[in-house]
Motif scaffolding. Sequence first.
Motif, PDB file in Angstrom:
ATOM      1  N   ILE A 188       0.849  -1.205   0.000  1.00 22.34           N
ATOM      2  CA  ILE A 188       0.000   0.000   0.000  1.00 22.34           C
ATOM      3  C   ILE A 188       0.877   1.245   0.000  1.00 22.34           C
ATOM      4  CG2 ILE A 188      -1.601   1.391   1.390  1.00 22.34           C
ATOM      5  CD1 ILE A 188      -2.728  -1.364   2.425  1.00 22.34           C
ATOM      6  N   LEU A 189       1.875   1.254   0.866  1.00 22.16           N
ATOM      7  CA  LEU A 189       2.750   2.420   0.973  1.00 22.16           C
ATOM      8  C   LEU A 189       3.558   2.638  -0.307  1.00 22.16           C
ATOM      9  CD1 LEU A 189       3.911   2.037   4.663  1.00 22.16           C
ATOM     10  CD2 LEU A 189       2.298   3.718   3.729  1.00 22.16           C
ATOM     11  N   VAL A 190       3.994   1.575  -0.931  1.00 18.59           N
ATOM     12  CA  VAL A 190       4.724   1.702  -2.198  1.00 18.59           C
ATOM     13  C   VAL A 190       3.816   2.315  -3.261  1.00 18.59           C
ATOM     14  CG1 VAL A 190       5.742   0.385  -4.108  1.00 18.59           C
ATOM     15  CG2 VAL A 190       6.468  -0.060  -1.760  1.00 18.59           C
ATOM     16  N   GLU A 191       2.577   1.873  -3.310  1.00 21.52           N
ATOM     17  CA  GLU A 191       1.645   2.434  -4.302  1.00 21.52           C
ATOM     18  C   GLU A 191       1.401   3.917  -4.049  1.00 21.52           C
ATOM     19  OE1 GLU A 191       0.246   2.346  -7.726  1.00 21.52           O
ATOM     20  OE2 GLU A 191       0.755   0.377  -6.918  1.00 21.52           O
ATOM     21  N   LEU A 192       1.200   4.276  -2.792  1.00 23.75           N
ATOM     22  CA  LEU A 192       1.009   5.688  -2.460  1.00 23.75           C
ATOM     23  C   LEU A 192       2.279   6.489  -2.746  1.00 23.75           C
ATOM     24  CD1 LEU A 192      -1.020   5.348   0.861  1.00 23.75           C
ATOM     25  CD2 LEU A 192      -1.885   6.088  -1.375  1.00 23.75           C
ATOM     26  N   ALA A 193       3.438   5.882  -2.536  1.00 25.06           N
ATOM     27  CA  ALA A 193       4.711   6.560  -2.802  1.00 25.06           C
ATOM     28  C   ALA A 193       4.894   6.838  -4.291  1.00 25.06           C
ATOM     29  CB  ALA A 193       5.876   5.725  -2.276  1.00 25.06           C
ATOM     30  N   LYS A 194       4.425   5.931  -5.127  1.00 21.15           N
ATOM     31  CA  LYS A 194       4.530   6.130  -6.574  1.00 21.15           C
ATOM     32  C   LYS A 194       3.785   7.384  -7.013  1.00 21.15           C
ATOM     33  CE  LYS A 194       4.793   1.244  -7.848  1.00 21.15           C
ATOM     34  NZ  LYS A 194       4.030   0.167  -8.519  1.00 21.15           N
ATOM     35  N   HIS A 195       2.756   7.765  -6.265  1.00 19.44           N
ATOM     36  CA  HIS A 195       1.926   8.924  -6.608  1.00 19.44           C
ATOM     37  C   HIS A 195       2.186  10.123  -5.701  1.00 19.44           C
ATOM     38  CE1 HIS A 195      -0.126   5.421  -8.313  1.00 19.44           C
ATOM     39  NE2 HIS A 195      -0.491   6.258  -9.263  1.00 19.44           N
ATOM     40  N   TYR A 196       3.187  10.012  -4.847  1.00 25.17           N
ATOM     41  CA  TYR A 196       3.457  11.052  -3.840  1.00 25.17           C
ATOM     42  C   TYR A 196       3.734  12.414  -4.470  1.00 25.17           C
ATOM     43  CZ  TYR A 196       5.570  13.386   0.183  1.00 25.17           C
ATOM     44  OH  TYR A 196       5.871  14.267   1.187  1.00 25.17           O
ATOM     45  N   ASP A 197       4.534  12.432  -5.518  1.00 25.95           N
ATOM     46  CA  ASP A 197       4.911  13.707  -6.138  1.00 25.95           C
ATOM     47  C   ASP A 197       3.758  14.398  -6.864  1.00 25.95           C
ATOM     48  OD1 ASP A 197       7.510  13.604  -5.178  1.00 25.95           O
ATOM     49  OD2 ASP A 197       8.256  12.545  -6.947  1.00 25.95           O
ATOM     50  N   THR A 198       2.720  13.656  -7.211  1.00 24.57           N
ATOM     51  CA  THR A 198       1.578  14.265  -7.899  1.00 24.57           C
ATOM     52  C   THR A 198       0.701  15.046  -6.932  1.00 24.57           C
ATOM     53  OG1 THR A 198       0.036  12.416  -7.591  1.00 24.57           O
ATOM     54  CG2 THR A 198       1.504  12.319  -9.516  1.00 24.57           C
ATOM     55  N   GLY A 199       0.741  14.676  -5.643  1.00 24.26           N
ATOM     56  CA  GLY A 199      -0.108  15.320  -4.641  1.00 24.26           C
ATOM     57  C   GLY A 199      -1.562  14.905  -4.728  1.00 24.26           C
ATOM     58  N   LYS A 200      -1.863  13.971  -5.628  1.00 20.18           N
ATOM     59  CA  LYS A 200      -3.239  13.508  -5.801  1.00 20.18           C
ATOM     60  C   LYS A 200      -3.472  12.249  -4.973  1.00 20.18           C
ATOM     61  CE  LYS A 200      -3.545  15.316 -10.461  1.00 20.18           C
ATOM     62  NZ  LYS A 200      -3.659  14.991 -11.892  1.00 20.18           N
ATOM     63  N   PRO A 201      -4.561  12.257  -4.202  1.00 23.95           N
ATOM     64  CA  PRO A 201      -4.870  11.065  -3.398  1.00 23.95           C
ATOM     65  C   PRO A 201      -5.340   9.900  -4.266  1.00 23.95           C
ATOM     66  CG  PRO A 201      -6.531  12.768  -3.092  1.00 23.95           C
ATOM     67  CD  PRO A 201      -5.492  13.347  -3.985  1.00 23.95           C
ATOM     68  N   LEU A 202      -5.103   8.695  -3.764  1.00 28.49           N
ATOM     69  CA  LEU A 202      -5.580   7.485  -4.432  1.00 28.49           C
ATOM     70  C   LEU A 202      -6.751   6.917  -3.657  1.00 28.49           C
ATOM     71  CD1 LEU A 202      -2.373   5.437  -5.360  1.00 28.49           C
ATOM     72  CD2 LEU A 202      -3.966   6.543  -6.907  1.00 28.49           C
ATOM     73  N   GLN A 203      -7.752   6.486  -4.372  1.00 23.59           N
ATOM     74  CA  GLN A 203      -8.897   5.865  -3.728  1.00 23.59           C
ATOM     75  C   GLN A 203      -8.569   4.413  -3.385  1.00 23.59           C
ATOM     76  OE1 GLN A 203     -12.210   6.504  -6.373  1.00 23.59           O
ATOM     77  NE2 GLN A 203     -12.463   8.612  -5.672  1.00 23.59           N
ATOM     78  N   VAL A 204      -9.231   3.924  -2.364  1.00 24.94           N
ATOM     79  CA  VAL A 204      -9.002   2.559  -1.896  1.00 24.94           C
ATOM     80  C   VAL A 204      -9.211   1.561  -3.032  1.00 24.94           C
ATOM     81  CG1 VAL A 204      -9.862   0.777  -0.315  1.00 24.94           C
ATOM     82  CG2 VAL A 204      -9.543   3.093   0.503  1.00 24.94           C
ATOM     83  N   SER A 205     -10.226   1.771  -3.831  1.00 20.74           N
ATOM     84  CA  SER A 205     -10.505   0.842  -4.927  1.00 20.74           C
ATOM     85  C   SER A 205      -9.354   0.795  -5.928  1.00 20.74           C
ATOM     86  CB  SER A 205     -11.810   1.226  -5.641  1.00 20.74           C
ATOM     87  OG  SER A 205     -11.713   2.545  -6.156  1.00 20.74           O
ATOM     88  N   GLU A 206      -8.728   1.930  -6.166  1.00 18.41           N
ATOM     89  CA  GLU A 206      -7.598   1.980  -7.097  1.00 18.41           C
ATOM     90  C   GLU A 206      -6.374   1.267  -6.511  1.00 18.41           C
ATOM     91  OE1 GLU A 206      -5.700   3.305 -10.752  1.00 18.41           O
ATOM     92  OE2 GLU A 206      -7.713   2.775 -10.105  1.00 18.41           O
ATOM     93  N   ILE A 207      -6.090   1.501  -5.242  1.00 15.51           N
ATOM     94  CA  ILE A 207      -4.965   0.819  -4.584  1.00 15.51           C
ATOM     95  C   ILE A 207      -5.207  -0.689  -4.594  1.00 15.51           C
ATOM     96  CG2 ILE A 207      -3.630   0.554  -2.458  1.00 15.51           C
ATOM     97  CD1 ILE A 207      -4.565   3.438  -1.716  1.00 15.51           C
ATOM     98  N   ALA A 208      -6.436  -1.082  -4.276  1.00 15.04           N
ATOM     99  CA  ALA A 208      -6.789  -2.509  -4.245  1.00 15.04           C
ATOM    100  C   ALA A 208      -6.567  -3.145  -5.616  1.00 15.04           C
ATOM    101  CB  ALA A 208      -8.238  -2.676  -3.801  1.00 15.04           C
TER     102      ALA A 208
END
Length: 139
Positions: free
Chosen positions: A13-33
């Motif tokens: 989960i953290l790796v996926e959020l880290a991939k998008h960290y620089d965009t500043g855009k949140p990821l929805q749970v469904s997308e991470i899943a």
Amino acid sequence: MKLSTKSRYGARILVELAKHYDTGKPLQVSEIARLQDIPMKYLEQLIRLLRLAGIVRSVRGPKGGHILNVPPEDISLGQVVRLFEGQEELVECIGSPDTCIKATGCRFRQAWKEATEALYANLDRVKISDLTDPHESID
């Protein structure tokens, strides 16, 4: 030591959020899943623990979701394992010698302590940011 699914999925989960960290855009749970192939109900439980730990924050609204609250280079794999495994020691007697009648003078206790320290020293060296690039090797 066998890591639980919580630790393994929590790191993903953290790796996926880290991939998008620089965009500043949140990821929805469904997308991470979907991206990490983690069951949504389980992912929601893990996200809650990550939020309570202050590592992840939630953004409300139609374009809301979850975002890292901490830069990925400041999150170690050791932190993730400690959070989800609930104890740091490989054996309980290291932190609580009173749990074992043989703790005093035990020849194994020091070995278990050193093994625990080595394990977490290695895990603490690996940052979530190190795991985001599939072409980069981890030293």
